[in-house]
Write an enzyme that holds these catalytic residues in place. Structure first.
Site, PDB file in Angstrom:
ATOM      1  N   TRP A 274      -4.193   9.552  -8.070  1.00 35.91           N
ATOM      2  CA  TRP A 274      -3.399  10.391  -7.345  1.00 35.91           C
ATOM      3  C   TRP A 274      -2.992   9.752  -6.565  1.00 35.91           C
ATOM      4  CZ3 TRP A 274      -5.541  10.229  -2.701  1.00 35.91           C
ATOM      5  CH2 TRP A 274      -6.936  10.232  -2.414  1.00 35.91           C
ATOM      6  N   ASN A 275      -3.475   8.729  -5.576  1.00 36.28           N
ATOM      7  CA  ASN A 275      -2.861   7.896  -4.530  1.00 36.28           C
ATOM      8  C   ASN A 275      -1.400   7.549  -4.756  1.00 36.28           C
ATOM      9  OD1 ASN A 275      -4.650   5.790  -6.189  1.00 36.28           O
ATOM     10  ND2 ASN A 275      -4.928   4.577  -4.196  1.00 36.28           N
TER      11      ASN A 275
ATOM     12  N   LYS B 239      -2.573   8.624 -18.827  1.00 32.19           N
ATOM     13  CA  LYS B 239      -3.058  10.505 -18.546  1.00 32.19           C
ATOM     14  C   LYS B 239      -3.034  10.284 -16.963  1.00 32.19           C
ATOM     15  CE  LYS B 239      -7.581  12.146 -17.045  1.00 32.19           C
ATOM     16  NZ  LYS B 239      -6.676  13.288 -15.626  1.00 32.19           N
TER      17      LYS B 239
ATOM     18  N   ASP C  49      -3.453  11.586 -13.170  1.00 35.78           N
ATOM     19  CA  ASP C  49      -4.154  13.011 -11.924  1.00 35.78           C
ATOM     20  C   ASP C  49      -3.444  14.140 -11.944  1.00 35.78           C
ATOM     21  OD1 ASP C  49      -6.696  12.282 -10.095  1.00 35.78           O
ATOM     22  OD2 ASP C  49      -4.549  13.857  -9.135  1.00 35.78           O
TER      23      ASP C  49
ATOM     24  N   GLY D 279      -8.825   3.264 -10.423  1.00 32.79           N
ATOM     25  CA  GLY D 279      -9.435   4.267 -10.011  1.00 32.79           C
ATOM     26  C   GLY D 279     -10.949   4.232  -9.230  1.00 32.79           C
ATOM     27  N   SER D 280     -11.586   5.029  -8.918  1.00 32.31           N
ATOM     28  CA  SER D 280     -12.581   4.268  -8.159  1.00 32.31           C
ATOM     29  C   SER D 280     -13.960   4.224  -8.835  1.00 32.31           C
ATOM     30  CB  SER D 280     -13.996   6.455  -8.119  1.00 32.31           C
ATOM     31  OG  SER D 280     -14.120   6.858  -9.389  1.00 32.31           O
TER      32      SER D 280
ATOM     33  N   GLU E  22      -9.456  -1.700 -12.453  1.00 33.06           N
ATOM     34  CA  GLU E  22      -8.976  -1.683 -10.934  1.00 33.06           C
ATOM     35  C   GLU E  22      -9.504  -0.961 -10.425  1.00 33.06           C
ATOM     36  OE1 GLU E  22      -5.415  -4.967 -10.765  1.00 33.06           O
ATOM     37  OE2 GLU E  22      -7.040  -3.586  -9.657  1.00 33.06           O
ATOM     38  N   LEU E  23     -10.819  -0.795  -9.533  1.00 32.55           N
ATOM     39  CA  LEU E  23     -11.844   0.230  -9.165  1.00 32.55           C
ATOM     40  C   LEU E  23     -11.510  -0.048  -7.303  1.00 32.55           C
ATOM     41  CD1 LEU E  23     -14.092  -0.572 -11.357  1.00 32.55           C
ATOM     42  CD2 LEU E  23     -12.226   0.699 -11.589  1.00 32.55           C
TER      43      LEU E  23
ATOM     44  N   CYS F 134      -6.443   0.960  -2.423  1.00 34.83           N
ATOM     45  CA  CYS F 134      -7.160   0.921  -3.010  1.00 34.83           C
ATOM     46  C   CYS F 134      -7.524  -0.968  -2.145  1.00 34.83           C
ATOM     47  CB  CYS F 134      -7.114   0.176  -4.656  1.00 34.83           C
ATOM     48  SG  CYS F 134      -5.445  -0.330  -5.116  1.00 34.83           S
TER      49      CYS F 134
ATOM     50  N   GLU G  37     -17.101   2.538   0.540  1.00 29.10           N
ATOM     51  CA  GLU G  37     -15.062   2.801   1.066  1.00 29.10           C
ATOM     52  C   GLU G  37     -14.814   4.108   1.450  1.00 29.10           C
ATOM     53  OE1 GLU G  37     -13.160   3.878  -3.248  1.00 29.10           O
ATOM     54  OE2 GLU G  37     -11.255   2.207  -2.140  1.00 29.10           O
TER      55      GLU G  37
HETATM   56  P1  NAD Z   1     -11.000   8.868  -9.859  1.00 30.00           P
HETATM   57  O1  NAD Z   1     -12.081   7.667 -10.768  1.00 30.00           O
HETATM   58  O2  NAD Z   1     -12.192  10.012  -9.987  1.00 30.00           O
HETATM   59  O3  NAD Z   1      -9.652   9.238 -10.648  1.00 30.00           O
HETATM   60  C1  NAD Z   1      -9.176   8.517 -11.201  1.00 30.00           C
HETATM   61  C2  NAD Z   1      -8.511   8.368 -12.832  1.00 30.00           C
HETATM   62  O4  NAD Z   1      -8.946   8.562 -13.788  1.00 30.00           O
HETATM   63  C3  NAD Z   1      -7.430  10.150 -12.598  1.00 30.00           C
HETATM   64  O5  NAD Z   1      -6.283  10.060 -13.984  1.00 30.00           O
HETATM   65  C4  NAD Z   1      -8.733  10.912 -13.066  1.00 30.00           C
HETATM   66  O6  NAD Z   1      -8.686  12.255 -14.008  1.00 30.00           O
HETATM   67  C5  NAD Z   1      -9.244  10.112 -13.897  1.00 30.00           C
HETATM   68  N1  NAD Z   1     -10.721  10.264 -14.807  1.00 30.00           N
HETATM   69  C6  NAD Z   1     -11.664  11.518 -14.251  1.00 30.00           C
HETATM   70  N2  NAD Z   1     -12.544  11.122 -15.272  1.00 30.00           N
HETATM   71  C7  NAD Z   1     -12.791  10.263 -16.248  1.00 30.00           C
HETATM   72  C8  NAD Z   1     -13.239  10.237 -17.652  1.00 30.00           C
HETATM   73  N3  NAD Z   1     -14.170  10.706 -17.466  1.00 30.00           N
HETATM   74  N4  NAD Z   1     -12.197   9.412 -18.437  1.00 30.00           N
HETATM   75  C9  NAD Z   1     -11.151   8.605 -18.664  1.00 30.00           C
HETATM   76  N5  NAD Z   1     -10.629   9.577 -16.817  1.00 30.00           N
HETATM   77  C10 NAD Z   1     -11.088   9.872 -15.852  1.00 30.00           C
HETATM   78  O7  NAD Z   1      -9.866   8.008  -8.884  1.00 30.00           O
HETATM   79  P2  NAD Z   1      -9.096   8.701  -7.319  1.00 30.00           P
HETATM   80  O8  NAD Z   1     -10.187   9.615  -6.752  1.00 30.00           O
HETATM   81  O9  NAD Z   1      -8.164   9.953  -8.194  1.00 30.00           O
HETATM   82  O10 NAD Z   1      -8.604   7.557  -6.799  1.00 30.00           O
HETATM   83  C11 NAD Z   1      -9.603   6.557  -5.871  1.00 30.00           C
HETATM   84  C12 NAD Z   1      -9.969   5.942  -5.961  1.00 30.00           C
HETATM   85  O11 NAD Z   1      -9.418   5.042  -6.952  1.00 30.00           O
HETATM   86  C13 NAD Z   1     -10.965   4.873  -4.865  1.00 30.00           C
HETATM   87  O12 NAD Z   1     -11.883   4.222  -5.214  1.00 30.00           O
HETATM   88  C14 NAD Z   1      -9.860   3.294  -4.879  1.00 30.00           C
HETATM   89  O13 NAD Z   1     -10.257   2.781  -4.302  1.00 30.00           O
HETATM   90  C15 NAD Z   1      -9.331   3.396  -6.744  1.00 30.00           C
HETATM   91  N6  NAD Z   1      -8.187   2.747  -6.724  1.00 30.00           N
HETATM   92  C16 NAD Z   1      -8.137   1.387  -6.795  1.00 30.00           C
HETATM   93  C17 NAD Z   1      -7.005   0.676  -6.883  1.00 30.00           C
HETATM   94  C18 NAD Z   1      -7.129  -0.699  -7.226  1.00 30.00           C
HETATM   95  O14 NAD Z   1      -5.815  -1.291  -8.267  1.00 30.00           O
HETATM   96  N7  NAD Z   1      -8.421  -1.376  -7.591  1.00 30.00           N
HETATM   97  C19 NAD Z   1      -5.299   0.933  -6.617  1.00 30.00           C
HETATM   98  C20 NAD Z   1      -6.235   3.082  -6.469  1.00 30.00           C
HETATM   99  C21 NAD Z   1      -6.790   3.301  -5.949  1.00 30.00           C
END
Ligand code: NAD
Length: 425
Positions: free
Chosen positions: A154-155, A178, A180, A229-230, A251-252, A285, A383
């Site tokens: 979502w960020n 998918k 968010d 995501g995370s 990308e985490l 991130c 983080e």
């Molecule tokens: P998140 O992992 O909670 O969610 C990311 C996405 O994954 C969402 O769309 C969510 O609905 C989906 N998701 C959740 N469970 C899933 C599953 N079991 N299978 C598949 N998809 C699933 O992360 P967040 O809180 O939305 O984002 C913040 C995190 O993302 C932070 O840790 C940040 O550092 C990281 N991030 C990394 C980058 C990068 O490029 N490295 C960029 C932006 C954000």
């Protein structure tokens, strides 16, 4: 919010592949009120999206690079021309400033143009020297994967979406994405110019819903997965893709260090550091959360950083008058407050910021610079994903590099110095 987005919201959610009949409320961070009810997809919707995407992909691949280049270049222009509703939605869904929302549209347009122009050359078939010269001839050629599953947080819903979706499309793939819940409208609004430019709707499907149903279905149906995501969720996604022997780019998270060497200009370094801490309120991130500054420059740099961070204009304006906006959700606010309270209770000092701003909106929080952060505090190594940064004074370059590397993360690191050569070294 509803004046700005009322009919547009209904139109955009109509573009989702979502027939489950259930919805979930999405909260607008500037007000804490419900922005809209988001329709949710089911695993069946995801399967339908993959089936339609496979048909569309064959024609898209056959149409060739020149066709795809033309479509993407048209989309680049339309994305910029049609940016205003996208900027509104980005601000209303994420709580970021207009300027930070514009950065997303700008990045999205830039990657679109980049891949439109460079895909053909990057993916061109190339001869390689064979293992047994003259007997073995070798060539490397690139084929589309098929349908790429893209999972977006979502960020930065627009730039992180387009940075994965557009290279996949430019290479001849289809995408099932998918979104968010908190970024779905921004993604759908930024997808529209691409459909208008000639990307078939079925070639880029968007779904929304819970990770353990819709997210899993997106991973299972994909020929390749792009996840952002995370680290916790990315690990699950990587394992699930691996079980099917499918590749995944993950990308985490990060706990990103900045080193400030003693030959840097303290004022310029502080201005850069402030931007790197507060972009999207630290919900980025590659946001900087740890600063290692050499002793000789530490007082001047710290004073300049504190002054800069303290002078930023914060608020919910839907125009270009603010420097920083709001955190995106109650969960984000709770996380930042908990890390700060933990640090202060164990002896950290707040140099600037540190307070909520309920007068501006429910999730507004002042960007915060800390000193005296030690290993026993949560914000030392975890983080934050918010505008909280710790300054550590170091004596030597080796000490700075060792401290920067002492982390379970490895996403990003930065150096300010007066000498490019010293920085590279
Ligand atoms: P998140 O992992 O909670 O969610 C990311 C996405 O994954 C969402 O769309 C969510 O609905 C989906 N998701 C959740 N469970 C899933 C599953 N079991 N299978 C598949 N998809 C699933 O992360 P967040 O809180 O939305 O984002 C913040 C995190 O993302 C932070 O840790 C940040 O550092 C990281 N991030 C990394 C980058 C990068 O490029 N490295 C960029 C932006 C954000």
């Amino acid at each position: 919010a509803s004046e700005l987005t009322g009919s547009l919201t209904a139109e955009l959610t109509g573009d989702l592949t979502a027939s489950s009949g259930s919805t979930t409320p999405v909260i607008a961070p500037f007000t804490g009120e419900t922005l809209h009810e988001l329709p949710l997809s089911s695993a069946t919707d995801v399967a339908d999206a993959y089936a339609a995407a496979r048909v569309a992909q064959a024609a898209w691949q056959a149409a060739g690079h020149a066709h795809r280049r033309g479509v993407l270049l048209r989309a680049h222009d339309l994305l910029l021309e049609q940016r205003d509703p996208i900027l509104d939605l980005l601000q209303l869904e994420t709580g970021k400033t207009r300027g930070q929302a514009f950065e997303e549209v700008f990045q999205g347009a830039s990657v679109t143009r980049y891949y439109a122009v460079s895909a053909r050359n990057v993916l061109k078939t190339r001869a390689r020297r064979g293992g047994i010269p003259t007997v073995v001839q070798a060539r490397v050629s690139y084929q589309p994967k098929g349908v790429v599953g893209v999972i977006t947080p979502w960020n930065y819903p627009v730039s992180l979406s387009l940075m994965d979706v557009i290279p996949a499309l430019a290479a001849g793939n289809a995408v099932v994405q998918k979104a968010d819940n908190q970024g779905a409208l921004s993604i759908l609004a930024s997808r529209r110019p691409f459909i208008e430019a000639g990307v078939p709707a079925a070639l880029w499907a968007v779904v929304a819903g819970p990770g353990d149903e819709v997210g899993n279905a997106v991973v299972d149906g994909a020929d390749y997965v792009c996840f952002t995501g995370s680290t916790a969720t990315g690990t699950k996604v990587g394992e699930r893709a691996a079980a099917r022997l499918h590749g995944a780019s993950l990308e985490l998270g990060g706990k990103n260090p900045l080193i400030v060497l003693d030959d840097a200009n303290p004022t310029k370094a502080a201005a850069g550091a402030a931007n790197a801490v507060v972009s999207a309120m630290g919900q980025l991130c590659v946001s900087i959360e740890r600063i290692y500054v050499q002793r000789g420059i530490a007082p001047a740099f710290t004073d300049a950083l504190v002054a800069r961070v303290g002078s930023l204009i914060q608020g919910p304006a839907l125009d270009y008058t603010t420097d920083i906006g709001s955190l995106t959700s109650q969960a984000q606010l709770d996380r930042v407050k908990a890390q700060l309270a933990d640090a202060v209770s164990k002896g950290a000092t707040v140099l600037v910021g540190g307070s909520e701003r309920p007068d501006l909106g429910p999730y507004f929080f002042e960007p915060t610079v800390l000193s005296g952060v030690t290993e026993d505090m949560a914000c030392f190594a975890e983080e934050t994903f918010g505008p909280l940064v710790a300054i550590h004074v170091v004596d030597t370059v080796d000490e700075a590099v060792a401290a920067a590397n002492s982390s379970e993360y490895g996403l990003n690191a930065s150096i300010f110095t007066g000498s490019v050569q010293r920085g590279r070294q």
